[in-house]
Write a protein that holds these residues in place. Structure first.
Motif, short mmCIF file in Angstrom:
data_model
loop_
_atom_site.label_atom_id
_atom_site.label_comp_id
_atom_site.label_asym_id
_atom_site.label_seq_id
_atom_site.Cartn_x
_atom_site.Cartn_y
_atom_site.Cartn_z
N TYR A 1 4.46 5.08 -12.34
CA TYR A 1 3.28 4.24 -12.50
C TYR A 1 3.59 2.75 -12.51
CZ TYR A 1 0.45 8.34 -13.33
OH TYR A 1 -0.20 9.52 -13.16
N VAL A 2 4.73 2.34 -13.12
CA VAL A 2 5.08 0.92 -13.12
C VAL A 2 5.28 0.44 -11.69
CG1 VAL A 2 6.77 -0.78 -13.85
CG2 VAL A 2 6.10 1.01 -15.41
N LYS A 3 5.92 1.30 -10.89
CA LYS A 3 6.15 0.95 -9.50
C LYS A 3 4.84 0.81 -8.74
CE LYS A 3 9.89 1.30 -6.60
NZ LYS A 3 11.07 2.11 -6.40
N LYS A 4 3.89 1.68 -9.05
CA LYS A 4 2.58 1.58 -8.40
C LYS A 4 1.95 0.22 -8.70
CE LYS A 4 1.20 6.42 -8.37
NZ LYS A 4 0.67 6.81 -7.07
N ILE A 5 2.08 -0.23 -9.94
CA ILE A 5 1.49 -1.53 -10.31
C ILE A 5 2.18 -2.66 -9.54
CG2 ILE A 5 1.13 -3.14 -12.19
CD1 ILE A 5 -0.56 -1.07 -12.93
N VAL A 6 3.52 -2.57 -9.42
CA VAL A 6 4.24 -3.59 -8.65
C VAL A 6 3.76 -3.59 -7.20
CG1 VAL A 6 6.49 -4.26 -7.76
CG2 VAL A 6 6.28 -3.55 -10.12
N GLY A 7 3.56 -2.39 -6.64
CA GLY A 7 3.06 -2.29 -5.27
C GLY A 7 1.69 -2.92 -5.13
N LEU A 8 0.85 -2.67 -6.13
CA LEU A 8 -0.50 -3.25 -6.13
C LEU A 8 -0.42 -4.77 -6.14
CD1 LEU A 8 -3.22 -1.85 -6.18
CD2 LEU A 8 -3.32 -2.27 -8.62
N ASN A 9 0.53 -5.30 -6.92
CA ASN A 9 0.69 -6.75 -6.97
C ASN A 9 1.11 -7.31 -5.63
OD1 ASN A 9 -0.06 -7.63 -9.46
ND2 ASN A 9 1.90 -7.17 -10.41
N ILE A 10 2.04 -6.61 -4.95
CA ILE A 10 2.47 -7.08 -3.63
C ILE A 10 1.31 -7.09 -2.66
CG2 ILE A 10 3.91 -6.47 -1.65
CD1 ILE A 10 5.97 -5.50 -3.51
N LEU B 1 0.84 -1.21 0.00
CA LEU B 1 0.00 0.00 0.00
C LEU B 1 0.87 1.25 0.00
CD1 LEU B 1 -2.93 0.93 0.15
CD2 LEU B 1 -2.70 1.04 2.60
N TYR B 2 1.98 1.20 0.78
CA TYR B 2 2.87 2.36 0.84
C TYR B 2 3.45 2.66 -0.54
CZ TYR B 2 6.88 5.23 1.83
OH TYR B 2 7.78 6.24 1.82
N ILE B 3 3.86 1.57 -1.26
CA ILE B 3 4.42 1.79 -2.60
C ILE B 3 3.37 2.44 -3.49
CG2 ILE B 3 5.39 0.66 -4.62
CD1 ILE B 3 6.53 -1.44 -2.85
N VAL B 4 2.12 1.95 -3.40
CA VAL B 4 1.07 2.50 -4.26
C VAL B 4 0.86 3.98 -3.96
CG1 VAL B 4 -1.37 2.38 -4.85
CG2 VAL B 4 -0.09 0.30 -4.52
N VAL B 5 0.84 4.34 -2.67
CA VAL B 5 0.49 5.72 -2.32
C VAL B 5 1.66 6.66 -2.51
CG1 VAL B 5 -0.36 7.20 -0.49
CG2 VAL B 5 -1.23 4.91 -0.69
N ALA B 6 2.87 6.23 -2.10
CA ALA B 6 3.96 7.20 -1.99
C ALA B 6 4.79 7.34 -3.25
CB ALA B 6 4.87 6.81 -0.83
N LYS B 7 4.84 6.32 -4.10
CA LYS B 7 5.73 6.40 -5.25
C LYS B 7 5.03 7.06 -6.44
CE LYS B 7 8.95 4.56 -3.06
NZ LYS B 7 10.26 5.15 -2.84
N GLY B 8 5.79 7.84 -7.20
CA GLY B 8 5.19 8.57 -8.31
C GLY B 8 5.22 7.83 -9.63
#
Lengths: 175, 141
Positions: B32-41, B23-30
Motif C-alpha cells: 500500500y505504501v508503494k501504491k501511494i508513492v505511485g499515486l504521487n508520481i 499508474l503501473y505502480i498503483v495497479v501492479a504493486k501489492g
C-alpha cells in the motif's frame, strides 16, 4: 526523472522507495523553475520533497519496511497502462506545439488576468493576484479539503495508543 | 509528422510516460505504501503536463517589476495553470496524508500492508462466516 520513476517501480526496499520519491519531487521542482512556474516550484519542493517524505517515513516507522514480492503477473497491468498511454498520446496529437505563443490556452483569459492585475490589483505577482482574488473561491474550497483531510487523519490515528493498551489488557486477560 | 511537430510534442509524451509509470505502480504493486508513492508520481506528472501547457517559448515567470511599469515587449508565461496546480499540490498532500493514515489503521487491524495477505485474510473470514452462519442465511452468502 524517468529513471527515478522506473527505479521506484522496481525497488523492493520501501525506505529507498520513499527517498527516491523525494528525489523525484525535487527534480520536478527544478523542472517547474524551467517552465517559469516559480511559485509552483517552491510549493512542490516544500510539500512534495519535504512534508510528504516525512509523512511516509512516519508511516514506515509504524508499519513495515520491506515489500513482499507480489504473486500476481504484471501482464494485465502492463497492457492496461500501455493502452491508456497510447490513448493519451493520441490525445496530444491535436495539441499545439510546446511553448507556442498562439496556443488557445494563451489567448483567452490570461491577457485579461495580466491587464487586471496591473490596473486593478496592483500586485507585482500575477499568480498571487489570481490565487487570492480572481479565484478566491477555489482557494476557499482547497482550505475546506485540507481541513476535512486533517479531521480524517486525526480520527483515524487518534485512538492508536488507547487501542493498543486495550489489546494488551485483553491478551493478559486471556493468558 | 514533421520534425517540428515531433520536437514540439516530445515534452507531452515524456510526461505521459511518467504518468503511466505511476499508474503501473498503483495497479501492479501489492504494497500500500508503494501504491501511494505511485499515486504521487502520477499526480506530479499531471502537474507537469498542466504547467507545460502554460509555458511560452522565450517567456518569463509571471511577476511584474515592483514599480508595475510593465514593458509591453516582455512575454510572460500563462499564470492560470500555475494557480490551479498550486491548489492541486496542496490537495494532493491532503489526500496522501489521509491515505497514509488509512494504511496505519489497516496495519493495526490486519497486521500487514500487503494487498495479497489482506485479501487472503478476508477470504478466510468469509469462509468461516459461511461455515458458521451459512445455513441460517439460506445457503452460501
Amino acid at each position: 526523472m524517468v529513471a527515478t520513476a522506473v527505479a521506484i517501480a522496481r525497488m523492493r526496499s520501501l525506505f529507498a522507495t520513499v527517498m527516491l520519491a523525494g528525489v523525484f519531487s525535487l527534480l520536478s521542482a527544478l523542472l517547474f523553475v524551467n517552465l517559469d512556474a516559480v511559485d509552483v516550484a517552491f510549493t512542490e519542493a516544500a510539500v512534495g520533497a519535504g512534508i510528504s517524505t516525512v509523512l511516509m517515513l512516519g508511516t514506515l516507522a509504524l508499519t513495515s519496511r520491506v515489500e513482499r514480492p507480489s504473486s500476481r503477473s504484471p501482464v494485465i497491468p502492463l497492457f492496461v497502462v500501455i493502452a491508456t498511454g497510447a490513448m493519451l498520446i493520441y490525445g496530444t496529437l491535436d495539441m499545439p506545439n510546446f511553448g507556442s505563443p498562439d496556443a488557445p490556452a494563451q489567448l483567452h483569459v490570461a491577457p485579461d488576468y495580466f491587464y487586471g492585475t496591473e490596473k486593478d490589483i496592483k500586485l507585482p505577482n500575477v499568480v498571487t493576484a489570481i490565487l487570492a482574488s480572481y479565484r478566491g473561491f477555489d482557494t476557499l474550497g482547497e482550505t475546506a479539503v485540507v481541513f476535512t483531510a486533517g479531521i480524517g487523519v486525526l480520527l483515524l490515528i487518534s485512538g492508536l495508543r488507547t487501542r493498543r493498551r486495550r489489546d494488551e489488557d485483553e491478551e493478559e486477560d486471556e493468558t | 509528422m514533421s520534425w517540428e511537430f515531433i520536437v514540439g510534442h516530445l515534452p507531452y509524451w515524456l510526461f505521459i510516460t511518467l504518468m503511466m509509470t505511476g499508474l503501473y505502480i498503483v495497479v501492479a504493486k501489492g504494497n500500500y505504501v508503494k501504491k501511494i508513492v505511485g499515486l504521487n508520481i502520477f499526480q506530479t506528472s499531471v502537474f507537469m503536463l498542466y504547467i507545460s501547457i502554460g509555458k511560452i517559448t522565450g517567456g518569463t515567470a509571471p511577476i511584474f517589476p515592483l514599480d508595475l511599469e510593465v514593458d509591453p515587449e516582455t512575454v510572460y508565461s500563462n499564470p492560470l495553470p500555475h494557480v490551479l496546480i498550486l491548489t492541486a499540490i496542496v490537495v494532493g498532500i491532503a489526500t496522501t496524508a489521509l491515505g497514509l493514515a488509512l494504511i496505519v489503521r489497516i496495519r493495526e487491524e490486519y497486521g500487514s500492508i500487503e494487498e495479497d495477505v489482506i485479501l487472503d485474510i478476508e477470504y478466510r473470514l468469509t469462509q468461516h462466516e459461511n461455515a458458521v452462519h451459512g445455513d441460517a442465511m439460506g445457503g452460501r452468502a
